[in-house]
Write a protein that holds these residues in place. Structure first.
Motif, PDB file in Angstrom:
ATOM      1  N   LEU A 185       0.860  -1.183   0.000  1.00  0.00           N
ATOM      2  CA  LEU A 185       0.000   0.000   0.000  1.00  0.00           C
ATOM      3  C   LEU A 185       0.896   1.232   0.000  1.00  0.00           C
ATOM      4  CD1 LEU A 185      -2.684  -1.020   2.672  1.00  0.00           C
ATOM      5  CD2 LEU A 185      -2.597  -1.584   0.222  1.00  0.00           C
ATOM      6  N   ALA A 211      -4.329   4.547   3.622  1.00  0.00           N
ATOM      7  CA  ALA A 211      -3.612   3.266   3.588  1.00  0.00           C
ATOM      8  C   ALA A 211      -3.617   2.614   4.965  1.00  0.00           C
ATOM      9  CB  ALA A 211      -2.183   3.485   3.101  1.00  0.00           C
ATOM     10  N   LEU A 265       3.504  -0.965   4.162  1.00  0.00           N
ATOM     11  CA  LEU A 265       3.011   0.332   3.724  1.00  0.00           C
ATOM     12  C   LEU A 265       4.194   1.263   3.478  1.00  0.00           C
ATOM     13  CD1 LEU A 265       0.613  -1.013   5.322  1.00  0.00           C
ATOM     14  CD2 LEU A 265      -0.143   1.308   5.870  1.00  0.00           C
TER      15      LEU A 265
END
Length: 264
Positions: A105, A115, A136
């Motif tokens: 993400l 996210a 992330l």
């Protein structure tokens, strides 16, 4: 239909149904990893960083999925009617319907907040999908977005939001500015991380400009104390501003994504 032509998915039902424009480029081979790009506020999926990531992922055989939130870009809906809840619902729908295999993400500003929210939603409601999230990579993360906005507003703006329902915020990126509504601020209270003790359970790598005036560097640094699990690491760009779209900034972004992809 070419890979750059948007496809429309419908999110929501009844009078809350929104037509969401998406572009999903598949990975070169089944099961290969991909990226889900989450745009910033009032941005769109054709921005400088999005196009650069599209080229970068294609050259490496990675999947790349992007979309416009409702009230943004080629998606339907009015910006002033949208909330964080809407954009989270749309993010979850795009992730579950259009991505396949392991995913990173990657979110910018507001997209970084989404996210984090998306991962938290998946971990609770769709754990099988959450397991596909490798990590992330967050650019100028405006986590707890509505609280950050509220703290930055002048007193007269706060008063107008509370009494009149909205205020037009000036923007260096939009000559017209954009409305901040009371509904948007109140909805944001349901989507906060401070005090929630949320452990993402995978790497959260930040890219933050020291000269950012929209998301102060102190706000980005504070995410290390907000998320549980000691998963956050920050790469600071001494002369970087909010957009972080220069070639040297993009190289740093690619390097962070590569770090997460090592876990495939």
């Amino acid at each position: 239909m070419t890979a750059s032509e948007p496809q429309i998915i419908t999110v929501g039902t009844g009078d809350r149904a929104r037509r969401i424009a998406t572009i999903a480029a598949p990975a070169a081979r089944p099961g290969a990893p991909g990226l889900l790009w989450l745009i910033g506020l009032k941005s769109d999926m054709g921005s400088t960083k999005a196009e650069a990531l599209a080229e970068w992922t294609a050259a490496r055989g990675l999947g790349f999925t992007r979309f416009d939130y409702s009230g943004h870009g080629q998606s339907g809906g009015a910006f002033e009617e949208a909330t964080i809840s809407d954009w989270l619902e749309e993010s979850c729908a795009v992730f579950r319907q259009l991505t396949h295999g392991p995913q990173v993400l990657v979110g910018s500003s507001t997209g970084a907040h989404l996210a984090l929210l998306l991962l938290r939603r998946l971990m609770v409601a769709h754990p099988e999908d959450a397991r596909r999230v490798l990590g992330l990579v967050l650019v100028a993360p405006a986590w707890d977005l509505t609280e950050l906005m509220w703290d930055q507003l002048p007193e007269d703006a706060r008063a107008r939001i509370l009494t009149e329902g909205q205020w037009m915020r000036p923007s260096a990126y939009d000559p017209v500015g954009y409305p901040i509504t009371k509904r948007f601020i109140e909805d944001g209270k349901d989507h906060l991380f401070k005090g929630a003790n949320f452990d993402p359970g995978r790497p959260v790598l930040l890219l933050q400009g020291a000269e950012d005036r929209d998301v102060p560097i102190a706000h980005a640094r504070a995410l290390k104390t907000v998320l549980a699990g000691d998963r956050v690491r920050i790469t600071e760009v001494a002369d970087g501003e909010h957009r972080l779209s220069r070639p040297q900034d993009l190289d740093k972004l690619y390097a962070l994504i590569d770090e997460v992809l090592v876990f495939v």
